[in-house]
Design an enzyme around this catalytic site. Structure first.
Site: not given
Ligand code: FNR
Length: 370
Positions: A97, A183, A230, A328
């Protein structure tokens, strides 16, 4: 009927199932160079249809947090090679990413202690995480940014292009351009953070110009079939908003239809929060967004995320609302998530205390099924 366990082609990347590990920042990469524990962490999760790495900075200017990785030095590329080799040895697939945080940074992390850069000199009401020279860490408000000059924007696009090339050199199967969560690219898209009056501000086409130029550069460099993106049309993450997201993101996906990309990754609602989050009275219409993409000739796989559990994910794929679902937090806590979803077993609960920073605890030690 299509299921989560059916294979799918995401551009040039062949996925054996439709269960993807979402990008997850874990703040366990000191000096921005991935190490042996990074490789173990991703290899443990290699049964995912696809792994998306934690957000990875394309330049030092793109850095916004302590202990997150980069893809702009030889040492970082070497570090990532260990990760991609471990994942491929475990029969997995992994994309990087690509991240520029824009204003979500601190002078402490920037080259020569400079101000972070942004579309406009408007500070985000948000915090970042820093580690002091003595090893102690803490959350601090982001620094006041300066507006990027028009003549600097080709250099930003070039940084994305170079990072995409570095990703391929490091052995990745492709890249996901991070245009979500407030971002840099998202700061340009949304009117709350973009007050420019040049070709990169004002109307929708201008605010989307940087995104389009980045996709063009990255797809041109490594191939559209290995390029993904994304987006998060309504999330308020990192203090961004837009009063009229539907036409903005309709324009974005119509532009994205120009290239045969690997996949379009859409965060539905507020990232990590309410799936039905909206500005004002009008709910965002994700089905209409996808229809606009298809109508414009877009053929990339459609990946969805945010708050999906097994039932919701199965329904989304069965009913054709999505081709692929990204998980996630469930993937943090369940390295064998694919097997657990297939066997309909209980999932390990996640521990939020070990999400960000620390060592192997909460990183490498979540149990798998016997
Ligand atoms: C994230 N999320 C996130 N999104 C992204 O685009 N880049 C990133 O580096 C991160 N880092 C990140 C760290 C942590 C600890 C969390 C909990 C979330 C968002 C993540 O990709 C996702 O969109 C959300 O967690 C929602 O999905 P889930 O967890 O409900 O399946």
């Amino acid at each position: 009927m299509t299921t989560l366990f059916d294979p799918i082609a995401a551009g040039d990347i062949a996925l054996p199932n439709r269960i993807v590990m979402a990008p997850l920042t874990r703040n366990r990469v000191p000096s921005a160079v991935p190490s042996a524990i990074t490789a173990t962490y991703y290899a443990q999760r290699a049964s995912a249809g696809l792994l998306i790495t934690e957000a990875t900075a394309i330049s030092q200017q793109g850095q916004g947090y302590a202990d997150v990785p980069g893809l702009y030095t030889a040492a970082q590329i070497e570090g990532w090679k260990r990760v991609t080799q471990a994942v491929h040895a475990a029969d997995g697939r992994i994309v990087a990413q690509l991240w520029h945080v824009g204003r979500v940074s601190h002078t402490f992390l920037q080259p020569d202690g400079a101000a972070p850069v942004a579309p406009s000199a408007i500070a985000a009401k948000t915090k970042t995480y820093l580690i002091n020279p003595d090893g102690s860490g803490g959350f601090v408000p982001t620094s006041e940014p300066r507006a990027l000059r028009l003549k600097e924007l080709p250099g930003i696009v070039e940084d994305y292009r170079r990072a995409a090339r570095a990703a391929i050199e490091a052995g990745f199967d492709g890249v996901e351009i991070h245009a979500a969560n407030g971002y840099l690219i998202d700061q340009f898209l949304r009117s709350s953070s973009n007050h420019r009056t040049d070709a990169y501000g004002g109307d929708i086409a201008n605010r989307a110009r940087l995104l389009v130029e980045v996709v063009e550069a990255v797809a041109g460099e490594i191939g559209a079939g290995r390029t993904a993106i994304r987006i998060s049309p309504v999330t308020p993450a990192n203090d961004v908003s837009d009063p009229d997201p539907q036409p903005l993101f309709t324009y974005v996906v119509e532009q994205l239809a120009r290239w045969p990309l690997a996949y379009i990754h859409v965060i539905e609602g507020a990232t990590g929060g309410a799936r039905d989050f909206q500005h004002g009275d009008t709910p965002f219409d994700y089905a209409a967004l996808r229809a606009s993409y298809a109508k414009a000739g877009g053929r990339a796989a459609w990946m969805v995320n945010n708050g999906y559990d097994r039932e919701l994910a199965e329904a989304a794929v069965a009913e054709g609302r999505a081709d692929i679902v990204a998980f996630g937090k469930a993937f943090i806590a369940n390295p064998d998530l694919v097997r657990r979803l297939r066997e309909k077993t209980l999932l390990n609960p996640w521990d939020t205390k070990t999400f960000y920073g620390g060592g192997e605890k909460g990183y490498l030690d979540y149990p798998t099924l016997a």
